[in-house]
Design a protein around this motif. Structure first.
Motif, short mmCIF file in Angstrom:
data_model
loop_
_atom_site.label_atom_id
_atom_site.label_comp_id
_atom_site.label_asym_id
_atom_site.label_seq_id
_atom_site.Cartn_x
_atom_site.Cartn_y
_atom_site.Cartn_z
N LEU A 146 0.81 -1.21 0.00
CA LEU A 146 0.00 0.00 0.00
C LEU A 146 0.84 1.27 0.00
CD1 LEU A 146 -2.80 -1.06 2.51
CD2 LEU A 146 -3.09 -0.57 0.09
N VAL A 147 2.11 1.14 0.36
CA VAL A 147 2.99 2.32 0.40
C VAL A 147 3.59 2.61 -0.97
CG1 VAL A 147 5.04 3.29 1.54
CG2 VAL A 147 3.49 1.86 2.83
N ILE A 148 3.44 1.70 -1.91
CA ILE A 148 4.06 1.87 -3.24
C ILE A 148 3.68 3.20 -3.90
CG2 ILE A 148 4.08 0.96 -5.60
CD1 ILE A 148 4.12 -1.83 -4.45
N PRO A 149 2.39 3.59 -3.93
CA PRO A 149 2.07 4.88 -4.56
C PRO A 149 2.81 6.06 -3.94
CG PRO A 149 0.07 3.61 -4.18
CD PRO A 149 1.18 2.89 -3.47
N PRO A 203 8.03 8.47 -7.26
CA PRO A 203 8.03 9.93 -7.41
C PRO A 203 6.69 10.45 -7.93
CG PRO A 203 10.08 9.02 -8.23
CD PRO A 203 9.20 7.85 -7.91
N GLY A 204 6.21 11.51 -7.31
CA GLY A 204 4.89 12.02 -7.63
C GLY A 204 4.71 12.42 -9.08
N PHE A 205 5.70 13.12 -9.64
CA PHE A 205 5.57 13.59 -11.02
C PHE A 205 5.50 12.43 -12.00
CE2 PHE A 205 10.09 12.81 -10.98
CZ PHE A 205 10.40 12.50 -12.30
N LEU A 206 6.21 11.33 -11.67
CA LEU A 206 6.17 10.16 -12.54
C LEU A 206 4.79 9.50 -12.48
CD1 LEU A 206 7.69 8.25 -14.41
CD2 LEU A 206 8.49 7.00 -12.39
N SER A 207 4.24 9.39 -11.28
CA SER A 207 2.90 8.81 -11.13
C SER A 207 1.85 9.62 -11.88
CB SER A 207 2.53 8.72 -9.65
OG SER A 207 3.37 7.83 -8.95
N ILE A 208 1.97 10.93 -11.81
CA ILE A 208 0.99 11.79 -12.48
C ILE A 208 1.06 11.60 -13.99
CG2 ILE A 208 0.31 14.19 -12.90
CD1 ILE A 208 1.38 14.82 -10.09
N LEU A 209 2.27 11.52 -14.53
CA LEU A 209 2.42 11.32 -15.97
C LEU A 209 1.88 9.95 -16.40
CD1 LEU A 209 5.96 12.86 -16.57
CD2 LEU A 209 3.74 13.88 -17.09
N VAL A 210 2.08 8.93 -15.56
CA VAL A 210 1.54 7.61 -15.86
C VAL A 210 0.01 7.66 -15.86
CG1 VAL A 210 1.30 5.25 -15.01
CG2 VAL A 210 3.54 6.35 -15.02
N TRP A 211 -0.56 8.34 -14.87
CA TRP A 211 -2.01 8.47 -14.82
C TRP A 211 -2.54 9.25 -16.02
CZ3 TRP A 211 -5.89 6.38 -12.19
CH2 TRP A 211 -5.61 5.67 -11.03
N ARG A 212 -1.79 10.23 -16.47
CA ARG A 212 -2.22 10.99 -17.65
C ARG A 212 -2.32 10.09 -18.87
NH1 ARG A 212 0.20 16.89 -19.55
NH2 ARG A 212 -1.12 17.13 -21.40
N GLY A 213 -1.40 9.14 -18.99
CA GLY A 213 -1.49 8.19 -20.08
C GLY A 213 -2.62 7.20 -19.90
N THR A 226 -6.22 11.41 -4.72
CA THR A 226 -6.47 10.40 -3.70
C THR A 226 -5.46 9.27 -3.77
OG1 THR A 226 -8.84 10.90 -3.78
CG2 THR A 226 -8.20 8.81 -2.78
N TRP A 227 -5.14 8.85 -4.99
CA TRP A 227 -4.15 7.78 -5.18
C TRP A 227 -2.79 8.20 -4.62
CZ3 TRP A 227 -3.09 2.88 -6.59
CH2 TRP A 227 -1.81 2.59 -7.03
N LEU A 228 -2.39 9.44 -4.85
CA LEU A 228 -1.08 9.90 -4.40
C LEU A 228 -1.04 10.17 -2.90
CD1 LEU A 228 -0.23 12.42 -7.28
CD2 LEU A 228 0.75 10.15 -6.94
N GLY A 229 -2.17 10.57 -2.33
CA GLY A 229 -2.16 11.03 -0.95
C GLY A 229 -2.57 10.03 0.10
N PHE A 230 -3.35 9.01 -0.27
CA PHE A 230 -3.87 8.13 0.77
C PHE A 230 -2.78 7.28 1.45
CE2 PHE A 230 -3.84 4.50 -2.15
CZ PHE A 230 -3.73 3.41 -1.28
#
Length: 218
Positions: free
Chosen positions: A27-30, A34-44, A79-83
């Motif tokens: 559960l700690v993986i998200p 790195p936040g910017f990488l996760s956001i770019l993945v979600w954008r795709g 929510t995905w990044l912060g929970f």
């Protein structure tokens, strides 16, 4: 983020659960990525034409191009990044609450919802209250997520406004100062920045004053 993090923390706060440490680590993986990488993945993933969500479900949801769906996307990614952070904080706070207090409440006839409402939640808020205030204040300056995910768009229909459907004050300020075609408005951008400071400062001051009432419950 706090609601989801607290819910997950409660689910995995059962001592007799098997592989609990493994689940918590996953559960700690998200939060570890790195936040910017996760956001770019979600954008795709949320791309309307070739994104994984629409491709796997066969839907054509305009996640990032429709004003309402774009707001849903922003909340989903946030929510995905912060929970995970709230999950870690809530887990530590829950484990710090003495079990004797819950047992005493149960002996007095309280059921589980009553124990959570009158014992667990007040003691939990004493520990996480300042963090909630800080996280809420940070949301006003959460520029990275807005800029990397939607760039503040999509544009509002029948409007020549600089602000888009998902802009917040900080991304709006950036557009005023640096935006292509509508930038160089440094005076208004500086004024909005000062407005953000006073608004967040006042909100934080009021919240900390109100949270002092929780200290008497500890």
């Amino acid at each position: 983020t706090f609601s989801v993090g607290l819910l997950v923390a409660l689910l995995f706060n059962v001592p007799r659960m098997r592989f609990r440490r493994i689940y918590r680590a996953l559960l700690v993986i998200p939060y570890a990525i790195p936040g910017f990488l996760s956001i770019l993945v979600w954008r795709g993933l949320l791309n309307e034409e070739w994104g994984a969500f629409n491709s796997l479900t066969g839907l054509t949801i305009p996640w990032l191009t429709d004003p309402n769906w774009a707001k849903v996307s922003v909340l989903l990614v946030n929510t995905w990044l912060g929970f995970p952070y709230m999950f870690l904080v809530a887990t530590g706070a829950l484990q710090a609450i003495p079990a004797e207090l819950k047992e005493a409440a149960a002996v007095d006839g309280a059921n589980r919802p009553q124990i959570f409402r009158h014992v667990t939640m007040p003691l939990l808020l004493v520990a996480v209250g300042p963090l909630l205030i800080g996280s809420f204040s940070f949301s006003f300056n959460n520029f990275n997520q807005i800029f990397l995910l939607t760039e503040g768009g999509p544009s509002l229909q029948n409007s020549n406004s600089t602000a888009g459907a998902t802009d917040i004050l900080i991304s709006y300020t950036y557009k005023l100062a640096m935006g292509v075609g509508k930038g160089n408005n440094y005076g208004l951008a500086a004024a909005v920045s000062i407005l953000i400071f006073f608004f967040v400062g006042t909100l934080a001051f009021w919240s900390f004053r109100r949270s002092k009432a929780l200290e008497n419950m500890a």
